[in-house]
Enzyme design. Structure first.
Site, PDB file in Angstrom:
ATOM      1  N   SER A  43       1.213  -0.874   0.222  1.00 49.48           N
ATOM      2  CA  SER A  43      -0.266  -0.141   0.124  1.00 49.48           C
ATOM      3  C   SER A  43       0.740   1.188  -0.113  1.00 49.48           C
ATOM      4  CB  SER A  43      -0.983  -0.322   1.262  1.00 49.48           C
ATOM      5  OG  SER A  43      -2.012   0.708   1.143  1.00 49.48           O
ATOM      6  N   ASP A 398      -6.286  -3.641  -2.917  1.00 47.67           N
ATOM      7  CA  ASP A 398      -4.919  -2.948  -1.796  1.00 47.67           C
ATOM      8  C   ASP A 398      -4.170  -4.439  -0.850  1.00 47.67           C
ATOM      9  OD1 ASP A 398      -3.989  -1.917   0.801  1.00 47.67           O
ATOM     10  OD2 ASP A 398      -3.798  -0.219   0.113  1.00 47.67           O
TER      11      ASP A 398
END
Length: 634
Positions: A43, A398
């Site tokens: 991320s 993600d």
């Protein structure tokens, strides 16, 4: 170069949206004492990892006097220092997140609810969002209900129906608003921000997250603008004098989550199993990058009027694409759609047919590594050279969904150099208030304490929400948390505690707060100057010796177990009978089979000796004891 560091290290960074401001400053501080070999993250940590890897490439090019496409002050760690300053500028991060058309109000609502605002403001934002997102539908419902009241009882009926009509209209507007937001998000790849600049008719387009990151990676690495930075550029980067021998000069790894397959995936992909559509990627990435990828892919496969291009993989995969796949924060940032061939399923019990073309690959070729086997599973075990006749979409989001702190990256039985990790400790955890803001264990009795998340709250609603969020956090982080407390891991992790106002979804932090977060990053990087690699290496060896001995003892005990189950006698004999025919996964030669038999006998004998005579290497080993397990690589 005088004063240049001679030590090497790896670096792994946790996800955290705007908390990632910590990382560039930490990397700059680390670069004063170490040179980077392997870098990884998830991320926001993936953004920092990509920038750090690009800076490492630029630094190597400058050190080797190689050609660079930008002024030296913008390349390498000098350039990263300027990037860090930009990130710490008020409004800079906020400007990178640009909601897509029709998503602005929903975007502001999510930012408000997830940000550091008061409960009252959050409630007002939630209540007003329905009016702002679906005003026409709400007014039409209200008018219809009031008209019904007038038809039944005239003005008295209108007065009596006013409050119920407003409540019903609001509830109806909520439903319509949800459908409208869902439609907008589906149009924008299941997110509110694509990462690219929003089209503006009369105003200049401002740089957004993805194109800004693209420019940053190109500049930091010194790469020509028409040649996107790829993993191959990292692998084949210039070497420093007397650099330790390794397969790649710089290795970069990131984690994404394959939502369609419900699994974490490591980037870059090693095989070309996935495909992309140009029109979709042009909405998510700079056009120049997409043009390069299309040219690299060659002729597309056309199915139902749509062109599909093979995704560049391995050394050809652009770093930007991998980074974007790792940072697709659910709902906020659009997911990335890829495609895989949807081969017809072979009926159970039907053997694979030989290819019609004798030069074509077999339908299910042998996979040489665990990673190859894992990636082959994503297409049902098939890796054909024949052109696909159909595709199915695979959504990637993600990496923090499945592994927000991938400290397992770059682990070896015995490390050649330290693999540092930076953990962001978010508000609300009990341990955030019992340690310094920046904490690196200084002895073996620190860093093992359990993570504790308080749930009790005077408000029943807050307590229930805390319980539910705790469940989600446990599903997401339990493996990373357990590993981060283990000896051999905990001493190499620096923990950076953040206040409720710092990081997270606080996209528009004031200057003073940005400066405070930046200082924590610098302090985190400087902490590794005190790291003892000697102690770390010894702990890893003690772990390995203890785990390997217990694993071998377990093999011996299983082999010597009595009484044996007679129905399984043939299975028990397979490892030590080189003349037996295994049911599957046979060795390629008699020499391999004989060597495997000798290995089994050696392990069983060694384990039996340890079990009977000792010594027990576990008694004084680090606690908790590690265990060896066969696990898939992702």
């Amino acid at each position: 170069m005088a004063g240049a560091p001679t030590k090497y290290c790896d670096l792994v960074m946790k996800g955290g949206i705007t908390s990632g401001i910590v990382y560039p400053h930490a990397a700059l501080a680390i670069s004063k004492d170490y040179r980077f070999k392997n870098i990884g993250g998830t991320s926001a940590g993936a953004i920092a990892a990509a920038a750090c890897a690009a800076s490492a490439v630029g630094d190597r090019r400058k050190h080797a006097k190689a050609a660079i496409a930008y002024p030296e002050s913008r390349v390498g760690f000098e350039g990263l220092r300027e990037v860090a300053k930009d990130l710490a500028s008020p409004g800079f991060i906020y400007g990178l997140f640009q909601p897509a058309a029709g998503a602005s109000r929903a975007y502001r609502l999510i930012v408000t609810l997830a940000g550091n605002t008061g409960t009252m403001r959050k409630m007002l934002a939630l209540l007003s969002a329905v009016v702002l997102i679906a005003p026409i539908e709400m007014l039409l419902l209200l008018a219809a209900l009031l008209s019904l009241g007038y038809a039944v009882g005239g003005q008295t009926g209108v007065a009596a129906a006013a409050l119920p009509a407003m409540i019903c209209a609001y509830l109806g507007g909520t439903i319509f608003g949800l459908f409208r937001v869902a439609h907008v998000m589906r149009r924008n790849f299941l997110g509110l921000c694509t990462g690219m600049p929003r089209k503006r008719l009369f105003r200049r387009r401002k740089a957004a997250l993805t194109d800004s990151l693209h420019e940053t990676l190109q500049t930091l690495s010194g790469q020509d603008a028409d040649q996107p930075l790829t993993f191959g550029d990292l692998w084949n980067a210039e070497r420093y004098p007397n650099e330790p021998d390794s397969e790649h000069a710089i290795t970069l790894k990131m984690i994404t989550t394959g939502v369609s397959h419900q699994e974490p995936r490591s980037l870059p992909f090693e095989s070309g199993l996935f495909w992309f559509r140009r029109e979709e990627f042009e909405a998510l990435f700079p056009k120049a990058l997409v043009d390069w990828m299309v040219a690299k892919a060659g002729e597309p496969v056309t199915v139902d009027g749509s062109d599909y291009y093979r995704l560049p993989h391995g050394p050809d995969m652009p770093v930007l694409v991998a980074t974007r796949m790792s940072l697709s924060f659910p709902l906020l940032i659009s997911a990335v759609p890829l495609y895989e061939p949807s081969w017809p399923q072979r009926p159970a019990g039907v053997a694979p047919q030989p290819p019609a073309d004798e030069n074509a690959a077999p339908e299910e070729p042998e996979q040489q590594t665990v990673i190859e086997s894992t990636e082959a599973l994503t297409t049902g075990g098939r890796r054909q050279r024949a052109r696909p006749t159909g595709f199915r979409i695979c959504w990637f989001s993600d990496g923090g969904i499945s592994s927000n702190f991938p400290i397992h990256l770059f682990d070896r039985a015995l490390p050649r150099w330290p693999t540092f990790a930076i953990n962001l400790v978010y508000p609300g955890t009990a341990d955030a208030g019992t340690r310094p803001d920046v904490f690196l264990p200084e002895d073996n009795n620190q860093g093992w304490q359990r993570h504790y998340q308080p749930i009790a709250h005077p408000s029943a609603l807050r307590e229930l929400s805390g319980f539910l969020f705790g469940i989600v956090a446990t599903m997401q982080n339990w493996r990373d948390l357990l590993q981060s407390r283990a000896p051999g891991h905990r001493e190499r992790i620096v923990h950076v505690s953040l206040t409720p106002q710092e990081g997270g979804m606080n996209l528009d932090m004031p200057k003073e707060m940005l400066a405070a977060v930046s200082r924590k990053g610098i302090e985190a990087g400087e902490a590794f100057a005190r790291f003892s690699f000697e102690n770390h290496y010894w702990i890893r060896w003690r772990n390995l010796a203890s785990a390997l001995q217990r694993y071998t003892v377990d093999i011996a005990e299983s082999d010597a177990y009595q009484p044996k189950i007679s129905d399984y006698a043939e299975a028990y004999d397979l490892p030590r009978d080189a003349t037996a025919t295994p049911p599957s996964y046979r060795f390629r030669s008699k020499a391999e089979r004989d060597e495997a038999e000798r290995l089994f006998e050696k392990l069983a004998a060694e384990g039996g000796t340890w079990s009977d005579q000792g010594p027990d290497l576990t008694k004084t080993a680090p606690k908790p004891l590690p265990q060896m397990q066969i696990m898939p690589i992702y």
